[in-house]
Scaffold this active site. Structure first.
Site, PDB file in Angstrom:
ATOM      1  CG  HIS A  84      -1.805   1.433   1.205  1.00 51.17           C
ATOM      2  ND1 HIS A  84      -2.937   1.529   0.774  1.00 51.17           N
ATOM      3  CD2 HIS A  84      -1.547   2.531   1.885  1.00 51.17           C
ATOM      4  CE1 HIS A  84      -3.335   2.453   0.703  1.00 51.17           C
ATOM      5  NE2 HIS A  84      -2.567   3.374   1.443  1.00 51.17           N
ATOM      6  CG  ASP A 163     -12.070   3.836   6.091  1.00 57.93           C
ATOM      7  OD1 ASP A 163     -11.445   4.596   6.817  1.00 57.93           O
ATOM      8  OD2 ASP A 163     -11.565   3.600   4.922  1.00 57.93           O
ATOM      9  NE  ARG A 170     -10.084  11.021   8.552  1.00 54.94           N
ATOM     10  CZ  ARG A 170      -9.189   9.870   8.070  1.00 54.94           C
ATOM     11  NH1 ARG A 170      -9.587   8.839   7.613  1.00 54.94           N
ATOM     12  NH2 ARG A 170      -8.003  10.409   7.878  1.00 54.94           N
ATOM     13  CB  SER A 185      -8.546   5.366   7.229  1.00 52.88           C
ATOM     14  OG  SER A 185      -8.879   5.327   5.970  1.00 52.88           O
ATOM     15  CE  LYS A 189      -9.184   2.189   3.474  1.00 52.93           C
ATOM     16  NZ  LYS A 189      -9.407   3.614   3.014  1.00 52.93           N
TER      17      LYS A 189
HETATM   18  N1  URA Z   1      -6.081   6.730   2.573  1.00 53.54           N
HETATM   19  C1  URA Z   1      -6.831   6.051   3.310  1.00 53.54           C
HETATM   20  O1  URA Z   1      -7.432   5.160   2.960  1.00 53.54           O
HETATM   21  N2  URA Z   1      -7.347   6.720   4.444  1.00 53.54           N
HETATM   22  C2  URA Z   1      -6.747   7.778   4.997  1.00 53.54           C
HETATM   23  O2  URA Z   1      -7.480   8.141   5.916  1.00 53.54           O
HETATM   24  C3  URA Z   1      -5.795   8.399   4.057  1.00 53.54           C
HETATM   25  C4  URA Z   1      -5.466   7.757   2.933  1.00 53.54           C
END
Ligand code: URA
Length: 425
Positions: A84, A163, A170, A185, A189
């Site tokens: 990621h 999320d 947010r 967050s 995932k």
């Molecule tokens: N990417 C995400 O998935 N969440 C965040 O809070 C910031 C970047």
């Protein structure tokens, strides 16, 4: 157990720690619509201002995972490992890295997102390939991982729904830039996706979320801890994002550059980061005896790329969309390119139509920026430094202004910055 949302907000507003029960309740109640958006906005702002300790972050992440399903990849016979990136400009690494690591013997379950603002999204890039589709069912995803070892697709609605709701909130309440909220967050995932191991590429610099190395290190440390606490082997690299990665920024142009890497070419920095991340991913699942640089050179990753694109309806041989408008940024003087600012070029690509301002906006497959010169390269007055591409001529003037301001030419080159800044794990 049930709480009053106002009491939970007050605890964090006054700098206190939330209990496990309070966290479980507030995340669940928000997902179900019992806690209202304005209450969660206040709590997110209190978290941004007051922070959370490691235990609270771990519990918050667990509550977000529990809000949805966790994919079961136990039918995939290979070890699973994902990567990621926290988001950058010209960051097309996933495109070549995923088939490369699969060609080395692991399976890469890559659930990706779309771009927002100046950073691009992997799905937007891949959608410039005629016929390619981003949506796979959980069964198709697992089957592709079994057959090919590589799948890049969008996350289904069942994955960490808390999320999805909270991130959208947010985004419009000035509460994105909180390390506990970003870490929970991302990791909720990735953990829900079912991967056995994870390598994080935490970007630092003008084109990244994290502008300072200290903040990036703190985010990386927090995410590595969260992964480990959930049984996912996790390491993080801090990598430079002051300069765009490679020579292309956009959608189709980035796919073309990734294909160049798979064919044994491509810019040095893209090849270096792809191979370094591949080594980390293979090391995380015990395949350290395989040399990804050699696998890349043998063309095996290209074979996997073609199979991966075809499996999702794409035609790897189809021409990529071409732009109708072209404009150039030229060097005003003789000299050396001292810097190319990632944020400025990212915004220029966005203005050209490669990115979106709102989630529901379409993107242009052909729009983007091609850098003819990178930092450290010599130029003569009038040389093309950057090429701007768009479908709509009205988009060009603002992008030209941004791209021109992003390029600094001087008489002496600055010493180059290292691409890999640190490793946490
Ligand atoms: N990417 C995400 O998935 N969440 C965040 O809070 C910031 C970047």
């Amino acid at each position: 157990m049930s709480f009053s949302a106002v009491d939970v907000i007050r605890v964090k507003r006054d700098g206190g720690g939330l209990s496990d029960a309070q966290i479980d309740w507030v995340v669940d109640a928000y997902t179900k619509g019992v806690v209202a958006d304005e209450q969660m906005s206040a709590l997110a702002m209190a978290i941004l201002l007051r922070g959370m300790n490691d235990h609270e972050i771990a519990r918050w992440t667990a509550a977000m995972i529990a809000s949805g399903e966790r994919l079961d990849l136990s039918s995939v016979p290979r070890p699973t490992v994902d990567k990621h990136s926290t988001g950058g400009v010209g960051d097309k690494i996933t495109l070549a890295l995923t088939p490369l690591v699969a060609a080395c013997g692991a399976a890469v379950p890559q659930l990706s997102g779309r771009g927002l603002g100046h950073t691009g999204g992997t799905l937007d890039k891949l959608e410039s390939i005629p016929g390619w589709r981003a949506a796979l069912s959980n069964e198709e995803f697992a089957a592709q991982l079994r057959d090919i070892g590589a799948a890049i697709c969008q996350a289904g609605l069942g994955l960490a729904p808390a999320d999805r709701k909270l991130y959208a909130l947010r985004d419009v309440t000035g509460t994105v830039e909180s390390i506990p909220l970003i870490a929970s967050s991302i990791m909720s995932k990735k953990i829900a996706e079912g991967t056995g191991a994870l390598v994080l590429d935490v970007k630092v610099g003008s084109g990244a979320f994290m502008k300072s190395v200290d903040h990036a290190r703190e985010l990386a440390r927090t995410m590595v801890e969260l992964g480990r606490a959930h049984g996912v082997t996790t390491v993080a690299l801090l990598t430079d994002m002051n300069t765009p990665l490679g020579r292309t920024i956009g959608n189709a142009v980035e796919v073309q550059e990734a294909v160049d890497v798979l064919a044994g070419g491509g810019p040095d920095d893209v090849v270096e980061l792809t191979v370094v991340l591949a080594r980390e991913m293979l090391g995380a699942v015990g395949l350290d005896d395989i040399d990804p640089a050699q696998v890349l050179a043998q063309g095996k990753a290209m074979d996997t790329w073609r199979a991966m694109i075809r499996a999702q309806g794409g035609d790897p041989d189809a021409p990529l969309p071409a732009a109708t408008e072209t404009e150039f940024v030229r060097a005003p003087v003789n000299g050396v390119v001292e810097s190319v600012d990632a944020m400025g070029i990212g915004l220029a690509a966005w203005r050209l139509g490669a990115g979106r301002a709102r989630k529901e906006d379409p993107v242009s497959a052909a729009a983007g920026v091609v850098l003819h010169k990178r930092p450290g390269e010599r130029v003569s007055a009038g040389d093309v430094v950057a090429e701007l591409r768009a479908d709509d001529p009205a988009r060009v003037p603002a992008a030209l202004e941004l791209a021109t301001a992003a390029v600094v030419i001087d008489t002496l080159p600055l010493p180059g910055r290292p691409l890999i800044i640190d490793r946490i794990g």
